[in-house]
Write a protein that holds these residues in place. Structure first.
Motif, PDB file in Angstrom:
ATOM      1  N   THR A   1       0.856  -1.188   0.000  1.00  0.00           N
ATOM      2  CA  THR A   1       0.000   0.000   0.000  1.00  0.00           C
ATOM      3  C   THR A   1       0.896   1.244   0.000  1.00  0.00           C
ATOM      4  OG1 THR A   1      -0.044  -0.048   2.393  1.00  0.00           O
ATOM      5  CG2 THR A   1      -1.866  -1.114   1.278  1.00  0.00           C
ATOM      6  N   ASN A   2       0.433   2.318  -0.623  1.00  0.00           N
ATOM      7  CA  ASN A   2       1.276   3.526  -0.612  1.00  0.00           C
ATOM      8  C   ASN A   2       0.735   4.614   0.314  1.00  0.00           C
ATOM      9  OD1 ASN A   2      -0.802   4.655  -1.998  1.00  0.00           O
ATOM     10  ND2 ASN A   2       0.297   4.920  -3.941  1.00  0.00           N
ATOM     11  N   GLY A   3      -0.374   4.316   0.995  1.00  0.00           N
ATOM     12  CA  GLY A   3      -0.870   5.237   2.034  1.00  0.00           C
ATOM     13  C   GLY A   3      -1.702   6.377   1.518  1.00  0.00           C
ATOM     14  N   ILE A   4      -1.763   6.553   0.188  1.00  0.00           N
ATOM     15  CA  ILE A   4      -2.562   7.660  -0.352  1.00  0.00           C
ATOM     16  C   ILE A   4      -4.051   7.313  -0.214  1.00  0.00           C
ATOM     17  CG2 ILE A   4      -3.142   8.955  -2.463  1.00  0.00           C
ATOM     18  CD1 ILE A   4      -0.219   8.455  -3.347  1.00  0.00           C
ATOM     19  N   GLY A   5      -4.812   8.247   0.225  1.00  0.00           N
ATOM     20  CA  GLY A   5      -6.246   7.994   0.431  1.00  0.00           C
ATOM     21  C   GLY A   5      -6.614   7.943   1.897  1.00  0.00           C
ATOM     22  N   GLY A   6      -5.640   7.637   2.728  1.00  0.00           N
ATOM     23  CA  GLY A   6      -5.876   7.659   4.171  1.00  0.00           C
ATOM     24  C   GLY A   6      -6.704   6.502   4.710  1.00  0.00           C
ATOM     25  N   VAL A   7      -6.941   5.467   3.886  1.00  0.00           N
ATOM     26  CA  VAL A   7      -7.693   4.312   4.383  1.00  0.00           C
ATOM     27  C   VAL A   7      -6.745   3.244   4.905  1.00  0.00           C
ATOM     28  CG1 VAL A   7      -9.320   2.481   3.768  1.00  0.00           C
ATOM     29  CG2 VAL A   7      -9.621   4.787   2.852  1.00  0.00           C
ATOM     30  N   TYR A   8      -5.676   3.015   4.160  1.00  0.00           N
ATOM     31  CA  TYR A   8      -4.675   2.032   4.573  1.00  0.00           C
ATOM     32  C   TYR A   8      -3.364   2.728   4.902  1.00  0.00           C
ATOM     33  CZ  TYR A   8      -7.833  -1.418   2.607  1.00  0.00           C
ATOM     34  OH  TYR A   8      -8.933  -2.179   2.346  1.00  0.00           O
TER      35      TYR A   8
ATOM     36  N   GLY B   1      -7.552   8.897   7.230  1.00  0.00           N
ATOM     37  CA  GLY B   1      -8.692   9.728   6.857  1.00  0.00           C
ATOM     38  C   GLY B   1      -8.335  11.108   6.344  1.00  0.00           C
ATOM     39  N   GLU B   2      -7.057  11.360   6.064  1.00  0.00           N
ATOM     40  CA  GLU B   2      -6.659  12.716   5.616  1.00  0.00           C
ATOM     41  C   GLU B   2      -7.317  13.095   4.289  1.00  0.00           C
ATOM     42  OE1 GLU B   2      -2.418  12.945   5.560  1.00  0.00           O
ATOM     43  OE2 GLU B   2      -2.290  13.326   7.700  1.00  0.00           O
ATOM     44  N   ALA B   3      -7.284  12.118   3.364  1.00  0.00           N
ATOM     45  CA  ALA B   3      -7.843  12.393   2.036  1.00  0.00           C
ATOM     46  C   ALA B   3      -9.347  12.636   2.120  1.00  0.00           C
ATOM     47  CB  ALA B   3      -7.557  11.227   1.103  1.00  0.00           C
TER      48      ALA B   3
END
Lengths: 125, 299
Positions: free
Chosen positions: B224-231, B278-280
């Motif tokens: 996972t690359n962490g973009i999206g804030g879900v994973y 949840g940032e995204a």
């Protein structure tokens, strides 16, 4: 006659072996305090009362070695004692003493009385 | 009695005493001399039989000496004891599994200090669900909320799609509803991990939207690359199996074998909090609300 003697000796050997197994079986013979019977000693002494010196000595040796094996560790202590004792008992029974239940009991008591202190010396607690 | 000391018997006795004395000296330091082994060979089988007979006889005598009532009471007591021991054994196995699981999770937690994990067990699995959706024994009371990522020490399992107070539903990575922004750890190429009914049936995933000149090859590890804030970033998703051409556009996709067998997983960890969670979504929600506010203000 010779055959009969061999069968008798064989029976003695089996008897001594069976008595040894019985005396070594845990829980079979109840103990009195710390004392437990050593059935092999009266057996070889009784055999010695009815046999000539050399067979008596050899059965004493067999019984003694079995007791040594039962104790574990050093072999020969009881072998020497019982071989010599049976040789002596055979001589006494042949020349000086009648062979009956009472004399057998007396000899057993005297011999166990001699063996016990010597054993303490050989196997200090 | 005369001539005893000159007799053959007496000489033999002296010889026996001498031999025995030598035997005493020889065996005084030996734990199992040859002679003892010989006697043991003769007497041990007999002793074994004798002991067995004695023990059986003692057991028979003991049981024969007891009354029926005391035997029934003893039997009842033993049954209760047996039941109690069985319960303890079940607890033992539970604790053993839990311990092993927590050890693995502790390693993961040590590697990712920002994680706030909640350990959970799979308590229900719908056999008709093709995508391996399952239920876990943790809910809002355990701190679990919707969209929390679900992982094991091996990698990503899925995400929490529904939550109640004491249990949660987990949608796995095999579901078409799951989209994960992922990166090839070797080539640093990014893509979207997704699935459809065919790939789910084959227990594989798709790393979609790879460029035509992609350098992704079989065996590459996808994380996972962490973009999206879900994973959180750097959770293993799987390894590349093959590269294929998309049937709907000009891009390529990689077939990825999941790191976790999601259809058979039994113990999982829900990451209830991590750095960047949840940032995204917040950003998206913030931009939506600001635009609506500006539009309202414009009226």
């Amino acid at each position: 006659m010779a055959n009969y003697r061999i069968i008798r000796w064989f029976a003695y050997a089996i008897e001594i072996l069976v008595l040894f197994v019985l005396q070594e079986t845990p829980g079979l013979i109840p103990t009195l305090g710390m004392a437990r019977p050593i059935l092999v000693i009266p057996a070889v002494l009784a055999v010695a009362m009815f046999e000539s010196e050399i067979p008596a000595m050899l059965f004493g040796l067999l019984g003694g070695l079995l007791i040594d094996f039962g104790i574990g560790g050093m072999l020969g202590f009881h072998g020497i004692l019982l071989a010599a004792a049976c040789y002596g008992v055979s001589l006494i029974a042949t020349n000086l003493m009648r062979t009956n239940f009472l004399t057998a009991m007396l000899i057993s008591i005297v011999l166990v009385g001699m063996v016990a202190p010597l054993k303490r010396m050989a196997y200090p607690v | 009695m005369k001539g005893v000391f000159r007799s053959t018997g007496f000489k033999l006795l002296v010889a026996v005493i001498f031999v025995m004395f030598c035997l005493m000296l020889a065996t005084s330091n030996s734990s199992a001399p040859l002679t003892a082994k010989l006697f043991g060979f003769l007497t041990t089988p007999m002793q074994r039989i004798s002991t067995m007979l004695t023990n059986n006889a003692a057991a028979t005598v003991n049981s024969a000496g007891q009354s029926k009532e005391s035997l029934i009471a003893q039997n009842q007591k033993l049954k209760e004891e047996n039941d109690e021991l069985k319960k303890k054994l079940v607890n033992y196995y539970t604790y053993q599994q839990e311990n092993a699981q927590l050890r693995k999770f502790l390693e993961l937690k040590n590697e990712n200090q920002d994680f706030k994990p909640v350990s959970a067990a799979v308590v229900g699995r719908d056999p008709s669900n093709l995508f391996g959706q399952f239920t876990i024994d943790q809910g809002t009371r355990g701190g679990v909320s919707v969209n929390d990522p679900v992982v094991t020490e091996a990698g990503v399992v899925g995400w929490v799609s529904a939550v109640s107070s004491s249990y949660s539903k987990v949608t796995t990575i095999l579901s078409p509803d799951t989209k994960i922004s992922a990166i090839d750890k070797v080539t640093r190429e990014t893509g979207i991990i997704g699935s459809d009914i065919q790939t789910a049936d084959a227990n594989t995933l798709k790393l979609q939207y790879l460029s035509v000149g992609t350098k992704v090859v079989s065996g590459d590890i996808i994380v996972t690359n962490g973009i999206g804030g879900v994973y959180p970033r750097n959770l293993i998703v799987g390894t590349v199996k093959s590269i294929k051409r998309s049937q709907t556009d000009v891009s390529l996709y990689a077939e990825v074998t999941p790191a976790v067998d999601v259809k058979n997983v039994r113990d999982v960890m829900v990451i209830t909090s991590f750095a960047g969670k949840g940032e995204a979504m917040e950003a998206a929600l913030g931009s939506t609300s600001s635009s609506s506010a500006s539009s309202t203000g414009g009226k």
